[in-house]
Design an enzyme around this catalytic site. Structure first.
Site, PDB file in Angstrom:
ATOM      1  N   SER A  98      -1.965  17.245   2.527  1.00  0.00           N
ATOM      2  CA  SER A  98      -2.029  17.206   4.121  1.00  0.00           C
ATOM      3  C   SER A  98      -3.150  17.414   4.871  1.00  0.00           C
ATOM      4  O   SER A  98      -3.054  16.683   5.085  1.00  0.00           O
ATOM      5  CB  SER A  98      -0.885  18.109   3.979  1.00  0.00           C
ATOM      6  OG  SER A  98      -0.585  19.210   3.768  1.00  0.00           O
ATOM      7  N   GLU A 158     -13.428   8.717   7.836  1.00  0.00           N
ATOM      8  CA  GLU A 158     -13.491   6.998   8.021  1.00  0.00           C
ATOM      9  C   GLU A 158     -14.175   7.090  10.006  1.00  0.00           C
ATOM     10  O   GLU A 158     -14.859   6.212  10.282  1.00  0.00           O
ATOM     11  CB  GLU A 158     -11.942   6.357   8.985  1.00  0.00           C
ATOM     12  CG  GLU A 158     -11.815   6.362   7.082  1.00  0.00           C
ATOM     13  CD  GLU A 158     -10.174   5.622   7.205  1.00  0.00           C
ATOM     14  OE1 GLU A 158      -9.577   5.690   8.300  1.00  0.00           O
ATOM     15  OE2 GLU A 158      -9.795   5.955   6.116  1.00  0.00           O
ATOM     16  N   LYS A 181      -0.511  13.632   1.103  1.00  0.00           N
ATOM     17  CA  LYS A 181       0.944  14.097   1.614  1.00  0.00           C
ATOM     18  C   LYS A 181       0.779  13.531   2.990  1.00  0.00           C
ATOM     19  O   LYS A 181      -0.517  13.872   3.952  1.00  0.00           O
ATOM     20  CB  LYS A 181       0.848  15.433   2.022  1.00  0.00           C
ATOM     21  CG  LYS A 181       2.711  16.161   2.471  1.00  0.00           C
ATOM     22  CD  LYS A 181       2.377  17.229   2.036  1.00  0.00           C
ATOM     23  CE  LYS A 181       3.569  18.095   3.272  1.00  0.00           C
ATOM     24  NZ  LYS A 181       3.745  17.374   4.906  1.00  0.00           N
TER      25      LYS A 181
END
Length: 500
Positions: free
Chosen positions: A329, A340, A354
């Site tokens: 998470s 990214e 998750k």
């Protein structure tokens, strides 16, 4: 390095569709002060979880449960079933129990391990996690395919010291099966007062037989950031969860390491089950340029809201991030954001996977419902749910790092034959005491190396593995894992190349 300071503001809960983000930066003496969001989205945590809770406008009075909303035809069947049982069942019924059961059944029908109904008692335990201070074994768990699975043990917790690993299945607690239980129900059984003992029956992938693991419950560590210099100007910082104080802890640790000569950073998110969304965004903002995306949140209608970095610059040191299958998470939000949006390299194993966001609301009687409200996406729009984030450099740990724990109460001696003996033989071989065989049969050679191990560690050299001898053997394996951390070694190698 730019010194960064996070300042928390009061948090307010609002409905999902009204969530709005406010940014405020104020440069003063090299510090950036960041106002927290005026909302909070909760990522599911059973162990380390802090959250604000709002209330449903529902009533649980004796009469209102049956009469409110009777004009809604979809509830006719529910009311009929309730009235039938209440009036015709052969014993007098507990009305609250029936209502709680109806809500619980409705939630379970969603087949979502992150959506859960909590009774008054379970909700009290949920709230006790808000301050990241509680007593228990210290492991994040979730329900998966009818089983209770460990997402990650918490650093320094009894669960970690006992050798529990991500993806271990807890089959029983003190001999009671957890099959079919929700994670909340399992937590209520596993958690307990400091100093009390609990026995978990653990199934681990790759092993044939379950192992009973005794654990003494303790206070779960509140500290979430650990750091040290690893040599050659490289610092290693581990974040164990994302709680309210984590941004402050992290910036203080980075400031401290900077004074010690930090020129590059390995950020360790392994075994980190996650935490609060706003803390993940705040921390990601330390490493992602201002305006670059941290994540996107997509609601049930497909409407996407973007959350950019809160910072106004890059740190002036290279960064590498460590992840593993226990990184979940909020850890994955941070890993995805730096990968990214900042080109940071990831090292380790594919993360847990998750990709949903939860919120929680109290009923007037203080019971609670926690439910999924949206899914989150990486800056490039990837939904990592049930897939995880794949690292740039996939590096496994040594085989002995995944060995199950051994029950110290069980006696392993000459002529014994069991899975525990096989595990012990592999552990002995890993630390330099080769028993000659690792097939689970305790022969004279195994007895001999056990005696040698005991002598070297100032233990009674009786050639029997039990109690202190077993505990010491597992301690030695943990020490070996720390000194031969192949994933950390690779991260340092990658970072060193960037620092040239």
């Amino acid at each position: 390095m730019k010194v960064v300071k996070m300042k928390a503001m009061d948090e307010q809960n609002v409905e999902q569709e009204q969530l709005e983000q406010e940014h405020e930066t104020d440069k003063k003496s090299g510090y950036i002060q960041i106002k927290k969001f005026h909302f909070i989205l909760i990522l599911f945590f059973l162990v380390l979880l802090s959250t604000g809770i709002t209330g449903f406008a529902l009533s649980f009075g004796d009469e209102k449960v049956i009469t409110v909303g009777t004009d809604r035809k979809e509830f006719d069947k529910l009311y009929t079933a309730y009235d039938t049982l209440k009036n015709e069942y052969f014993e007098e019924l507990d009305q609250k129990k029936l209502i709680n059961g109806a809500i619980d059944g409705m939630v379970k029908a969603l087949d979502d391990p992150y959506t859960d109904y909590m009774s008054l008692e379970e909700a009290a335990q949920f709230h006790s996690s808000i301050d990241s201070s509680f007593q228990g074994i210290g492991a994040e768990i979730q329900e998966k395919d009818g089983h209770i699975m460990i997402v990650s043990p918490i650093k320094g917790s009894p669960a970690e010291k006992a050798g529990l690993k991500p993806n271990d299945i807890i089959a029983m607690v003190d001999g009671k099966s957890l099959q079919g239980m929700t994670s909340t129900e399992a937590v209520a059984i596993i958690r307990g007062k400091k100093g009390t003992k609990v026995e978990l029956t653990i199934h681990r992938s790759g092993t044939d037989a379950p192992v009973v693991v005794p654990i003494i419950r303790d206070n779960i560590p509140i500290e979430t950031v650990y750091g040290e210099m690893a040599g050659e100007g490289i610092a290693k910082v581990q974040i164990t969860s994302f709680s309210k104080n984590t941004p402050k802890e992290l910036t203080e640790k980075l400031n401290e390491l900077q004074k010690q000569g930090m020129k590059g950073l390995v950020l360790d998110l392994r075994h980190n089950p996650g935490g609060l969304l706003d803390e993940a965004i705040s921390i990601s903002s330390l490493f992602v340029p201002k305006g670059k995306l941290i994540l996107k949140v997509e609601d049930r209608n497909g409407k996407t809201k973007e959350y950019p970095s809160l910072n106004d610059g890059n740190p002036d040191f290279p960064l590498v991030v460590l992840i593993d299958k226990g990184s979940a998470s909020a850890s994955e939000i941070l890993a995805g954001a730096v990968s990214e949006s900042a080109g940071v390299k990831l090292v380790g194993e594919t993360s847990f996977g998750k990709g949903t966001v939860q919120t929680a609301k109290d009923f007037p009687d203080k019971s609670n419902i926690k439910f999924t409200t949206a899914k989150w996406l990486t800056p490039n729009g990837n939904w990592i749910h049930k897939k995880g984030i794949k690292p740039d450099f996939e590096v496994p740990l040594p085989d002995y790092a995944t060995l199950p724990m051994i029950n110290p109460d069980k006696e392993l001696k000459i002529s014994s034959s069991s899975t525990e003996v096989e595990i012990a033989q592999k552990m002995l071989k890993a630390i330099g005491y080769d028993p000659g065989r690792v097939d689970g049969f305790f022969d004279e050679k195994t007895q001999e190396v056990v005696s040698s191990f005991q002598t070297a560690n100032n233990l009674p050299a009786d050639g029997v593995l039990k109690g202190e001898s077993t505990i010491k053997l597992m301690e030695k394996i943990r020490e070996l894992m720390e000194t031969n951390d192949t994933q950390l070694q690779k991260a340092i190698e990658v970072l060193s190349e960037q620092m040239k």
